[in-house]
Design an enzyme around this catalytic site. Structure first.
Site, PDB file in Angstrom:
ATOM      1  N   ARG A 289       0.860  -1.190   0.000  1.00  0.00           N
ATOM      2  CA  ARG A 289       0.000   0.000   0.000  1.00  0.00           C
ATOM      3  C   ARG A 289       0.889   1.231   0.000  1.00  0.00           C
ATOM      4  NH1 ARG A 289      -1.535   2.622   4.524  1.00  0.00           N
ATOM      5  NH2 ARG A 289      -1.787   0.843   5.912  1.00  0.00           N
TER       6      ARG A 289
ATOM      7  N   HIS B  15      -3.888   4.461   4.490  1.00  0.00           N
ATOM      8  CA  HIS B  15      -4.996   3.487   4.463  1.00  0.00           C
ATOM      9  C   HIS B  15      -6.253   4.118   3.846  1.00  0.00           C
ATOM     10  CE1 HIS B  15      -7.788   0.387   5.759  1.00  0.00           C
ATOM     11  NE2 HIS B  15      -8.500   1.316   6.356  1.00  0.00           N
TER      12      HIS B  15
ATOM     13  N   TYR C 201       3.354   5.550  11.466  1.00  0.00           N
ATOM     14  CA  TYR C 201       3.711   4.192  11.890  1.00  0.00           C
ATOM     15  C   TYR C 201       4.603   3.442  10.908  1.00  0.00           C
ATOM     16  CZ  TYR C 201      -0.443   3.296   8.943  1.00  0.00           C
ATOM     17  OH  TYR C 201      -1.349   3.283   7.917  1.00  0.00           O
TER      18      TYR C 201
HETATM   19  C1  LIG Z   1     -15.096  -6.646  11.003  1.00  0.00           C
HETATM   20  C2  LIG Z   1     -14.285  -5.381  10.987  1.00  0.00           C
HETATM   21  N1  LIG Z   1     -13.386  -5.152  11.953  1.00  0.00           N
HETATM   22  C3  LIG Z   1     -12.642  -4.023  11.939  1.00  0.00           C
HETATM   23  C4  LIG Z   1     -12.812  -3.105  10.948  1.00  0.00           C
HETATM   24  C5  LIG Z   1     -11.989  -1.817  10.938  1.00  0.00           C
HETATM   25  N2  LIG Z   1     -11.049  -1.869   9.799  1.00  0.00           N
HETATM   26  C6  LIG Z   1     -11.297  -1.229   8.642  1.00  0.00           C
HETATM   27  S1  LIG Z   1     -10.103  -1.476   7.526  1.00  0.00           S
HETATM   28  C7  LIG Z   1      -9.190  -2.419   8.597  1.00  0.00           C
HETATM   29  C8  LIG Z   1      -7.874  -3.002   8.190  1.00  0.00           C
HETATM   30  C9  LIG Z   1      -7.983  -3.863   6.985  1.00  0.00           C
HETATM   31  O1  LIG Z   1      -6.707  -4.253   6.564  1.00  0.00           O
HETATM   32  P1  LIG Z   1      -6.508  -5.305   5.424  1.00  0.00           P
HETATM   33  O2  LIG Z   1      -7.492  -6.409   5.555  1.00  0.00           O
HETATM   34  O3  LIG Z   1      -5.080  -5.676   5.375  1.00  0.00           O
HETATM   35  O4  LIG Z   1      -6.921  -4.529   4.097  1.00  0.00           O
HETATM   36  P2  LIG Z   1      -6.315  -3.162   3.482  1.00  0.00           P
HETATM   37  O5  LIG Z   1      -7.215  -2.059   3.954  1.00  0.00           O
HETATM   38  O6  LIG Z   1      -4.918  -3.053   3.924  1.00  0.00           O
HETATM   39  O7  LIG Z   1      -6.408  -3.289   1.990  1.00  0.00           O
HETATM   40  C10 LIG Z   1      -9.846  -2.542   9.817  1.00  0.00           C
HETATM   41  C11 LIG Z   1      -9.331  -3.292  10.972  1.00  0.00           C
HETATM   42  C12 LIG Z   1     -13.780  -3.370   9.955  1.00  0.00           C
HETATM   43  N3  LIG Z   1     -13.986  -2.536   8.932  1.00  0.00           N
HETATM   44  N4  LIG Z   1     -14.491  -4.528   9.985  1.00  0.00           N
END
Ligand SMILES: Cc1ncc(C[n+]2csc(CCOP(=O)(O)OP(=O)(O)O)c2C)c(N)n1
Length: 361
Positions: A256, A260, A269
């Site tokens: 990425r 985010h 971070y």
């Molecule tokens: C069930 C749930 N728990 C927590 C969140 C909060 N949240 C939003 S994005 C994220 C991180 C996601 O990271 P990743 O799966 O690696 O995908 P990326 O955004 O890096 O593409 C979190 C914890 C959420 N949206 N849904």
């Protein structure tokens, strides 16, 4: 003691970071128009991403999840799928969605706080964006179950991030898909970070691809910055599913390059050296190099493509900005056929503060 099962994780890379071919080229690489389509869509996705961030920064978009660095992974997925397949995205797979016919104005509407953007005029049967991470894997498995029961030669594709692979829904979906031999492909876009949680803290597994083996389905890792590798691996997994041989998992390793979302500041971070190193591997540079080496792209062709993308984006932005705001009712309209009392009250309350603006975003 004897070994009763063992598994290998294969890794596919066809284009190296300098754009050199280091594996057999897939059949679609013989089609020059297709090669240029892939490039155009990657450029469009990147330029659109930049524009969306600028719209957010100038107050014209609520928030936005950037896909910078994911262009090859996403365009690879979109281009490998058939129109009648079903896509279950998370929230940043614009490259795949634009390929499938989702409009940029719809993406902007959604992030502008207008749920009507989720109602794609293009792929009517694709799922809307899914913010509760990993639940889209269950939606895809459910759709695949329906295809199997109806004997339709269609597949479902779900995209999930590295962080999402820690969720129960991800394992549940894979388990069902394995046990029922469902025509579904799970694509893990491993961009190394789940907001501020690095992959090393997320899992002790050496790869995310290997998580497939416990569900009895094949798992493979590909260079997610290599559009050829992603498309080829997806194509093979989809053919396998269409032949009735069941589900697969493809882990696309990428990075990425952005925050985010626009609500995040990754510099708090993430070590700058790591980001600098990741830029050397980014997908557009290497694909551009490949096309130049093949004699398919030069400076003027590149400029023409870029200008055409800019025009297309500007016209979609105008559509978005001219779209009348949704009514306050709209956020309540599609929840229940007969809304519970608490929501009826909330609707009335919200309407009291409706400023009745209709001038667009
Ligand atoms: C069930 C749930 N728990 C927590 C969140 C909060 N949240 C939003 S994005 C994220 C991180 C996601 O990271 P990743 O799966 O690696 O995908 P990326 O955004 O890096 O593409 C979190 C914890 C959420 N949206 N849904």
């Amino acid at each position: 003691m004897k070994t009763i099962a063992s598994y290998d994780v294969k890794y596919v890379q066809i284009l190296d970071p300098d754009g050199n071919v280091n594996g057999p080229l897939p059949a679609f690489a013989n089609d020059q128009d297709e090669l240029m389509r892939l490039y155009r869509m990657m450029v469009l996705t990147r330029q659109f991403d930049t524009k969306a961030i600028n719209l957010q920064r100038t107050g014209k978009l609520g928030t936005y999840a950037s896909c910078l660095g994911h262009e090859a992974a996403h365009v690879g997925i979109g281009s490998a799928m058939e129109a009648e397949d079903v896509f279950a995205p998370m929230y940043r797979e614009y490259g795949a969605q634009l390929w499938r016919g989702v409009k940029m104005s719809e993406v902007l509407q959604y992030w502008g706080g207008d749920e009507r953007g989720n109602d794609f005029s293009g792929p009517r049967h694709d799922f809307p964006w899914c913010v509760p991470i990993a639940t889209q894997c269950l939606h895809a498995a459910g759709a695949a179950m329906a295809f199997k029961l109806r004997r339709e030669p269609r597949c479902a594709v779900a995209v999930i991030g590295d962080g999402g692979t820690s969720e129960g829904a991800f394992y549940e979906a894979m388990n069902l898909a394995g046990a029922q031999k469902l025509p579904v492909v799970f694509v893990v876009v491993n961009n190394k970070w789940a907001i501020s949680v690095p992959i090393e803290l997320q899992t002790a597994a050496r790869t995310l691809a290997q998580k497939a083996f416990a569900a009895g389905i094949p798992g493979i890792q590909v260079d997610g910055n290599d559009v050829f590798a992603v498309r080829e691996a997806l194509g093979q997994a989809l053919s396998r599913a269409r032949r009735g041989e069941g589900a697969s998992l493809v882990e696309a390793v990428t990075y990425r390059l952005s925050d985010h979302t626009t609500a995040d500041d990754a510099s708090r971070y993430r070590p700058p050296e790591e980001v600098e190193q990741a830029w050397k591997l980014e997908p557009l540079k290497r694909y551009r190099k490949f096309l130049e080496n093949e004699g398919l792209l030069d400076e003027s062709a590149e400029k023409a493509i870029s200008e055409q993308c800019t025009r297309e984006i500007e016209s979609e932005v105008a559509v978005y900005l001219d779209t009348p705001m949704p009514t306050v009712d709209s956020m309540f309209d599609y929840m229940y056929e007969t809304p519970p009392h608490s929501l009826v009250e909330q609707r009335e309350y919200a309407k009291r503060y409706d400023r009745g603006e209709s001038g667009g975003h």
